[in-house]
Motif scaffolding. Structure first.
Motif, mmCIF file in Angstrom:
data_model
loop_
_atom_site.group_PDB
_atom_site.id
_atom_site.type_symbol
_atom_site.label_atom_id
_atom_site.label_comp_id
_atom_site.label_asym_id
_atom_site.label_seq_id
_atom_site.Cartn_x
_atom_site.Cartn_y
_atom_site.Cartn_z
ATOM 1 N N GLY A 191 0.822 -1.193 0.000
ATOM 2 C CA GLY A 191 0.000 0.000 0.000
ATOM 3 C C GLY A 191 0.858 1.246 0.000
ATOM 4 N N PRO A 192 0.287 2.386 -0.394
ATOM 5 C CA PRO A 192 1.075 3.629 -0.433
ATOM 6 C C PRO A 192 1.326 4.223 0.945
ATOM 7 C CG PRO A 192 -1.177 4.062 -1.120
ATOM 8 C CD PRO A 192 -1.069 2.576 -0.940
ATOM 9 N N THR A 193 0.436 3.950 1.903
ATOM 10 C CA THR A 193 0.571 4.486 3.256
ATOM 11 C C THR A 193 0.165 3.418 4.272
ATOM 12 O OG1 THR A 193 -1.685 5.376 3.214
ATOM 13 C CG2 THR A 193 0.098 6.872 2.537
ATOM 14 N N ASP A 194 0.614 3.611 5.494
ATOM 15 C CA ASP A 194 0.302 2.678 6.575
ATOM 16 C C ASP A 194 -1.036 3.085 7.197
ATOM 17 O OD1 ASP A 194 0.278 0.848 8.599
ATOM 18 O OD2 ASP A 194 1.948 1.727 9.721
ATOM 19 N N ASP A 195 -2.128 2.691 6.514
ATOM 20 C CA ASP A 195 -3.467 3.087 6.958
ATOM 21 C C ASP A 195 -4.288 1.896 7.462
ATOM 22 O OD1 ASP A 195 -3.955 1.732 4.627
ATOM 23 O OD2 ASP A 195 -5.007 3.374 3.619
ATOM 24 N N GLY A 196 -3.634 0.764 7.688
ATOM 25 C CA GLY A 196 -4.327 -0.407 8.188
ATOM 26 C C GLY A 196 -4.866 -1.330 7.115
ATOM 27 N N THR A 197 -4.754 -0.939 5.842
ATOM 28 C CA THR A 197 -5.265 -1.781 4.759
ATOM 29 C C THR A 197 -4.151 -2.480 3.994
ATOM 30 O OG1 THR A 197 -5.260 -0.008 3.100
ATOM 31 C CG2 THR A 197 -7.240 -0.232 4.475
ATOM 32 N N SER A 198 -2.914 -2.342 4.438
ATOM 33 C CA SER A 198 -1.799 -2.994 3.764
ATOM 34 C C SER A 198 -0.797 -3.467 4.806
ATOM 35 C CB SER A 198 -1.126 -2.041 2.767
ATOM 36 O OG SER A 198 -0.636 -0.878 3.419
ATOM 37 N N VAL A 199 0.069 -4.370 4.390
ATOM 38 C CA VAL A 199 1.081 -4.950 5.274
ATOM 39 C C VAL A 199 2.444 -4.310 5.045
ATOM 40 C CG1 VAL A 199 2.342 -7.104 5.782
ATOM 41 C CG2 VAL A 199 -0.148 -7.134 5.509
#
Length: 518
Positions: free
Chosen positions: A445-453
């Protein structure tokens, strides 16, 4: 005396094409780096990681496949879709199924989710298809994706001319083009399938495995070592930084710790999140957004061509119509792989013997409607055959998924009729998990927003020096074969590590110079 080093610069867990890509890029771009690669399965081919199709002797090939099928009972192998229609859970040769936890009440599950355990991973058994992603399959936030894909094609040895001599290939593509190409852009029209395969000077077809990705530069690197039959049970951390791995030698059952400045977990889309979970590294999105590609299959007998005689050679992969590609588009959200029937990994004819060159198999792979609740999680109270936390798959098809699959059933009949005379009036939907293209469980993911590892360089959020690799990193809903994309992402991750190693080396040299001056 342990066969493992006490310390390396980079530890790679898994010997499939993405783990091999890390080793290759680091060997090329960061000479002097010490690299240890750990594989839970045995070495089944020579050179290590080679595709089993390149093993000429059928009995030796069968032994290599059996040795790849993990711990415990081997189980039944796929013969044809009739088995699936009869409710038989069967794996393809070289792979093994989850013993349990593949489906729960009220869910669709993945009844034939499968893995392989061997040096080279699934790349020792795959069909070698390496199409580039298109449209919404592409990762919009990742810079330089096309350059990374080109580098992945170099590492995998991708060609488009391996089957140019196939007598029926052009005929199949011409007939498909009439049915498909109108209104499509040049890159989405019917074309030869890019394949990780090449011709030797003697004409023999050679399929790429991890051996090709590693290349001579890695094998000749004195700082690189590959350890098979080695189960990594934990990624070791101190604070927010990785410091190494714990590995069990399956030959002796002894456990060792190996220090590492960087760790790359490149197991597969089920076992990479498993290892992170077992290590206490549990980002919110770990194991989530799991997606498979629902697979519709069909078969058609070519019309108006002179079929080859029943005594025509059929050893290995038949070469009469080659492998053709109908690319995914956002308007038509499935990807088509059309190949000679006896080349298909799942035979499609159930009755009469196939006359070589006469029957073409069609497969459409459908893009999944991504959902966070589609996931693999792990039972700390139960273990798999290796003693690791047992995977539990929760997976549902949405209304949109059913709509796309129904469209694919209609489309594959239309394509079969364009090619020739269908063998059956209806296509067949393979059991979920059949594609072996599982993705999303360690998604980028592009940012650490809880939707990517992990971030765009594949480093796990919040754990300095820990990288993930494989199809699980792909964050988009794809229909095309994912290996080329996952290797491209591995290239970006490996280059990130190489830059950091180079920076650390310069800083250390500056420090040494200052100490000498003082």
């Amino acid at each position: 005396m342990t066969r493992y080093p006490s310390e390396v610069d980079v530890a790679i867990v898994g010997s499939g094409p993405t783990g091999a890509a890390y080793a290759r890029i680091l060997s090329e771009e960061a000479p002097g780096t010490t690299i240890a690669m750990f594989e839970v399965g045995p070495t089944v081919s020579d050179p290590p990681g080679a595709h089993v199709k390149n093993i000429a002797d059928p009995e030796a090939r069968a032994r290599a496949q059996a040795a790849s099928e993990g711990p415990g009972a081997r189980g039944e192998k796929v013969a044809n879709p009739g088995q699936a229609k009869a409710g038989v859970r069967a794996a393809r040769p070289g792979t093994f199924l989850l013993e349990d936890g593949f489906r729960f009440e009220g869910e669709d599950g993945m009844p034939v989710a499968a893995m392989s355990s061997n040096v080279g991973g699934m790349a020792a058994h795959w069909t070698g298809a390496c199409p580039r992603p298109g449209g919404s399959e592409r990762i919009a936030f990742l810079p330089g994706l096309d350059d990374l894909l080109a580098e992945a094609e170099r590492l995998l040895g991708v060609t488009t001319d391996a089957f140019d001599a196939a007598p029926f290939g052009a005929i199949v593509r011409e007939r498909l083009a009439v049915a498909v190409d109108e209104g499509r852009t040049a890159e989405t029209r019917v074309q030869r399938m890019p394949l990780a395969a090449h011709r030797r000077d003697d004409g023999r077809l050679v399929w790429s495995g991890s051996d090709v990705v590693l290349g001579e530069v890695t094998r000749d690197n004195p700082g690189f070592a590959l350890f098979d039959s080695s189960l990594v049970t934990r990624v070791l951390t101190e604070g927010d930084r990785v410091v190494g791995i714990r590995v069990r030698d399956l030959r002796t059952d002894e456990t060792h710790e190996v220090k590492a400045r960087f760790v790359v977990v490149a197991a597969d889309a089920l076992r990479t999140p498993q290892l992170l979970w077992a290590s206490g590294i549990r980002p919110q999105a770990l194991g989530r957004y799991l997606n498979d590609q629902a697979q519709i299959v069909f078969a058609s007998r070519l019309r108006g061509v002179e079929t080859l005689g029943a005594d025509a050679p059929t050893t290995g992969l038949a070469e009469y119509s080659g492998v053709s590609w109908v690319p995914f588009t956002d308007d038509i959200p499935f990807h088509g792989q059309i190949m000679q029937l006896d080349a298909s990994p799942i035979p499609l004819a159930e009755d009469d013997p196939v006359v070589p060159g006469s029957i073409v198999g069609l497969g459409l792979f459908c893009a999944k409607d991504l959902q966070a609740d589609d996931r693999v999680d792990f039972a700390d109270e139960a273990s798999d055959g290796y003693g690791m936390p047992a995977p539990r798959i929760h997976y549902r098809l949405t209304e949109r998924d059913h709509d796309v699959m129904e469209r694919a059933r209609v489309e594959i009949v239309r394509l079969g009729e364009a090619i020739g005379d269908p063998l059956d009036s209806r296509p067949f939907t393979l059991p979920l998990g059949s594609s072996l293209h599982y993705q999303g469980t360690t998604r980028m993911g592009p940012t650490d927003d809880g939707t990517s590892v992990c971030g765009p360089d594949s480093q796990v959020w919040g754990v300095e020096g820990l990288f993930v690799a494989g199809n699980g990193v792909i964050p988009t809903a794809t229909a095309c074969n994912p290996t080329l994309t996952s290797v491209a992402l591995a290239v970006a991750g490996a280059r990130s590590i190489a830059r950091r190693l180079d920076t650390e080396f310069l800083l250390m040299r500056e420090k040494d110079n200052r100490m000498q001056e003082s």
